[in-house]
Design a protein around this motif. Sequence first.
Motif, short mmCIF file in Angstrom:
data_model
loop_
_atom_site.label_atom_id
_atom_site.label_comp_id
_atom_site.label_asym_id
_atom_site.label_seq_id
_atom_site.Cartn_x
_atom_site.Cartn_y
_atom_site.Cartn_z
N MET A 24 0.85 -1.18 0.00
CA MET A 24 0.00 0.00 0.00
C MET A 24 0.89 1.24 0.00
O MET A 24 1.45 1.61 1.03
CB MET A 24 -0.91 0.01 1.23
CG MET A 24 -1.51 -1.36 1.56
SD MET A 24 -2.29 -2.12 0.14
CE MET A 24 -3.94 -1.64 0.44
N ASN B 193 -11.57 8.64 6.60
CA ASN B 193 -11.68 7.67 5.52
C ASN B 193 -11.39 6.27 6.06
O ASN B 193 -10.70 6.13 7.07
CB ASN B 193 -10.68 8.01 4.41
CG ASN B 193 -11.33 8.77 3.28
OD1 ASN B 193 -12.52 8.58 3.01
ND2 ASN B 193 -10.57 9.62 2.62
N LYS C 277 3.55 1.65 13.93
CA LYS C 277 2.58 1.57 12.84
C LYS C 277 2.32 0.11 12.45
O LYS C 277 1.18 -0.26 12.16
CB LYS C 277 3.08 2.37 11.63
CG LYS C 277 2.00 2.58 10.61
CD LYS C 277 2.25 3.79 9.73
CE LYS C 277 2.08 5.07 10.50
NZ LYS C 277 2.12 6.27 9.66
O1 C5P Z 1 -1.66 6.09 8.87
P1 C5P Z 1 -0.78 6.51 7.74
O2 C5P Z 1 -1.50 7.32 6.70
O3 C5P Z 1 0.51 7.10 8.16
O4 C5P Z 1 -0.38 5.12 7.04
C1 C5P Z 1 0.28 5.06 5.83
C2 C5P Z 1 0.10 3.69 5.22
O5 C5P Z 1 -1.26 3.27 5.31
C3 C5P Z 1 0.40 3.71 3.74
O6 C5P Z 1 0.84 2.42 3.41
C4 C5P Z 1 -0.96 4.02 3.12
O7 C5P Z 1 -1.04 3.56 1.80
C5 C5P Z 1 -1.88 3.26 4.05
N1 C5P Z 1 -3.20 3.85 4.22
C6 C5P Z 1 -4.32 3.22 3.72
N2 C5P Z 1 -5.56 3.75 3.92
C7 C5P Z 1 -5.71 4.90 4.62
C8 C5P Z 1 -4.59 5.55 5.13
C9 C5P Z 1 -3.34 5.00 4.90
O8 C5P Z 1 -4.18 2.17 3.08
N3 C5P Z 1 -6.91 5.40 4.79
#
Ligand code: C5P
Length: 400
Positions: A269, A301, A336
């Motif tokens: 991701m 989201n 994380k």
């Molecule tokens: O929580 P944060 O945004 O820092 O996390 C980053 C990671 O989580 C990335 O891999 C991003 O693609 C994924 N992410 C996600 N869906 C979200 C927020 C972040 O898949 N709503």
Amino acid sequence: MSKRVLLIIGGGIAAYKSLELIRRLRERDVAVRVVMTDAAQRFITPLAAGAIAGERVFTDLFDQTQEFDVGHIRLARECDLIIVAPATADFMAKAANGLANDLASAVLLATNKPVLMAPAMNPHMWANPATQRNLAALAADGLRFVGPNIGEMAESGERGLGRMAEPEEIRDAALTLLSDGPLKGKRALVTAGPTIEAIDPVRFLSNRSSGKQGYAIAAALAELGAEVTLVSGPTNLPAPAGVKRVDIESAREMMDASEAALPLDIAVMVAAVADWRPSKEARRKIKKDAVGVPAIALQENPDILATLSKPGKKRPRLVIGFAAETDNVEENARAKIAKKGCDWIVANDVSGDVMGGAENTVMLITKDKSEAWPRMAKQAVARRLAAEIASALAAKAPRK
Ligand code: C5P
């Protein structure tokens, strides 16, 4: 069993290098069957190509004996890879438009095999927007390219981009495509780019993600043989060769498209998903005069990474998230991993010009190790990550 290449030789002065290419491929135990266009036969003869290939050469779509013997459908299918070298501007244009009025173009239209093109033409012809359009269309169709290189043109002595890749380069690109790759048979999802969250039909919230790192990872996984779905927010990038791209706009659409890609072995991701979206999307454009300055209420989201990481039968074997950090990189990344439930985090140091830039400085954090990688091109980060993924999956026991 040795691999089989169908080599289409197009009409250009670089055709003489294709004779060398046949030799280089045969040295590596690759059988080569040759199709030549009419124009190619002005530069080299079928006799010469056939002598080096050790097989007769095919030239005519309507030749009764040739078609009866081995028709264009069989030519298109009885190989592991098709190489077009030299791929002229004219041939690229025909292929981009699906024309099939000679044997070479008919074979290309009929094939279900990977195709590698080695373009060769005058630098002005290469730079022409028409050729660049055709190149983009062919790349989006999944064709691979090697070259052209910068060099001196044989005919005019002009220097520029347009010289055909050397036979050894074409051979190496072909051997990579012919090899099965450590991720063959594995299904991978990559999310990339920003999401955009509508306020009304014309306005939205978004971010500056370019999608470059995610696209490079999708390409690197495909190069190792994975079947890759790239779920992408709006970017200016072409789909990498051999990757299935699904275009989305909002986080919720990204979630739906990601879940639709299951079952998966690998999920990476990389997308910069917007954290919030407007709670209400106005169906009509909000009038400036009617409301004054509107207050836009936001709501969170869905978290795609956390959702895909949830334990269960459908969980991909390896789930990797990205984290943009400026300090305490390792500590924050480990937190994380715990919060999202993923297996690895690639932590970017975003204190510089990473967003939109060509390079990245990352740290790979897994349960067993933390590795700080040197600053390198996003493609290099992608290839190294893909190699790590391949060795992790090879080490893990296959899923029952
Ligand atoms: O929580 P944060 O945004 O820092 O996390 C980053 C990671 O989580 C990335 O891999 C991003 O693609 C994924 N992410 C996600 N869906 C979200 C927020 C972040 O898949 N709503």
